[in-house]
Design an enzyme around this catalytic site. Sequence first.
Site, PDB file in Angstrom:
ATOM      1  CB  CYS A 131       0.586   1.965   4.153  1.00  0.00           C
ATOM      2  SG  CYS A 131      -1.116   1.450   4.016  1.00  0.00           S
TER       3      CYS A 131
ATOM      4  CB  CYS B  74      -0.927  -0.064   1.210  1.00  0.00           C
ATOM      5  SG  CYS B  74      -1.514   1.507   1.829  1.00  0.00           S
TER       6      CYS B  74
END
Lengths: 308, 110
Positions: free
Chosen positions: B35, B32
């Site tokens: 993230c 991700c």
Amino acid sequence: MAESIKKYDVVIIGGGPAGLSAGIYTARARFSTLLIEKGGVGGQIINSEMVENYPGFPQGIGGIDLTQAMHQQATKFGMETLYDEVTGIKASGKQKTVKTSQGQFTAKAVIIAGGADRLKLGVPGEKEFTGKGVSYCATCDGAFFRDKAVAVVGGGNAAVTEALELTKFASKITLIHRRNELRATQIMQERIKADAKIKISWDTVVLEILGDKAVEKIRLQNVKTRKESTLPVSGVFVAVGSQPATGYLKEVLKLDNVGAIIANDRLETSVPGIFAAGDIRSGSIRQVISAAGDGAIAAVNAGKYVSG
Amino acid sequence: MSKPVEINEAKFEETVLKAKMPVLVDFWAPWCGPCRMVAPVVEELANEYEGKVSFVKVNVDDNPKTASQYGVMSIPTLIVFKNGQPVSNIVGFRPKPELKKNLDTALAAG
Ligand SMILES: Cc1cc2nc3c(=O)[nH]c(=O)nc-3n(C[C@H](O)[C@H](O)[C@H](O)COP(=O)(O)OP(=O)(O)OC[C@H]3O[C@@H](n4cnc5c(N)ncnc54)[C@H](O)[C@@H]3O)c2cc1C
């Protein structure tokens, strides 16, 4: 907080490919450089798992890997990074004051590389279900929809990229597009049409996102026949375009009719010493390579302005 | 210097639910992008709130049960726990000042 105002040669607004490339150039040219980023470094391209059209990477490179490397490269030459949001710029002669939500800085030149913000769909249910089935990033959230039916809304490259990414997880993907043809490039269109998991709903808009604790279905309407229908889905991925992040600049700079910054071929804006680079600039082709190229051009001309 | 600690499902109760100090849990995954973008910001917060809040990271790929228990369907999600209860939930990456404000509100409440 009454801190003394820090001074820099160059302040760069935005840590996407344009701002990072500008930082590599100004820091390496020994101009004191501060990059201000409201989120985290990387910009929009971190949503792309594989960038296939940036030169030098025949196997492709992940958007996050590419921009983290750019950030390292600029930091190595002395660029500083601050995580805060720029809320205003004031120019008085050769000095510019850049205001953030927590302080202010002065700079001789400012490079605006704020890119574009993803547009919201603007329908009931979108806000309530954000993080509960409504998503703006398929690479991040795709895995939560393993073997489930999902919808992707949009028709450009971003939407098609998201739909293809989701084929790794979802059982069925419906691409919902308000027109009867896609804006995405040919190679992306070929891929999406060849994929058995993806179905395209043409001439269709989303009216409402419904569910109890999480998304359960969406209400659709065909814009030609006006007929309404419901589609059961667990996820709705929104990729309906983006808008230049210039909300705080309306009174400061000349913008075009969609809000992008007007700049000349030296990337000078309507205010001397303020430059624009990347997706935020009027006429940009909105790609990583053009953002990086803009960053270099703006940096070199900002350097001349600071020294001149 | 305090850095967010990576924990797994087995440690969640002890480290988060039974903690005396409020705990910020960063739900993330290696694939991700946002993230990884938010990680350095969370590290800065971990330093600034040292002694007041502890910071942990939960990889949703390896710990799907914990993620689904707290309704995480989008990452990054940051959840603040106080006395074993989730008191604040932030989805997606936000500007650092906004994260701080949210954290301060969560700390002040009850
Ligand atoms: C899903 C997806 C896939 C894509 N795939 C490709 C691809 O394969 N190849 C390709 O070349 N391009 C691709 N693109 C397009 C590419 O991501 C953009 O062209 C590029 O990121 C533009 O870079 P930029 O630096 O101009 O702006 P951005 O990437 O938008 O970065 C701007 C940064 O500025 C920050 N910012 C904005 N306003 C402020 C403020 N007021 N204060 C502080 N910070 C601020 C933002 O948080 C952001 O991090 C894709 C885009 C998407 C969404």
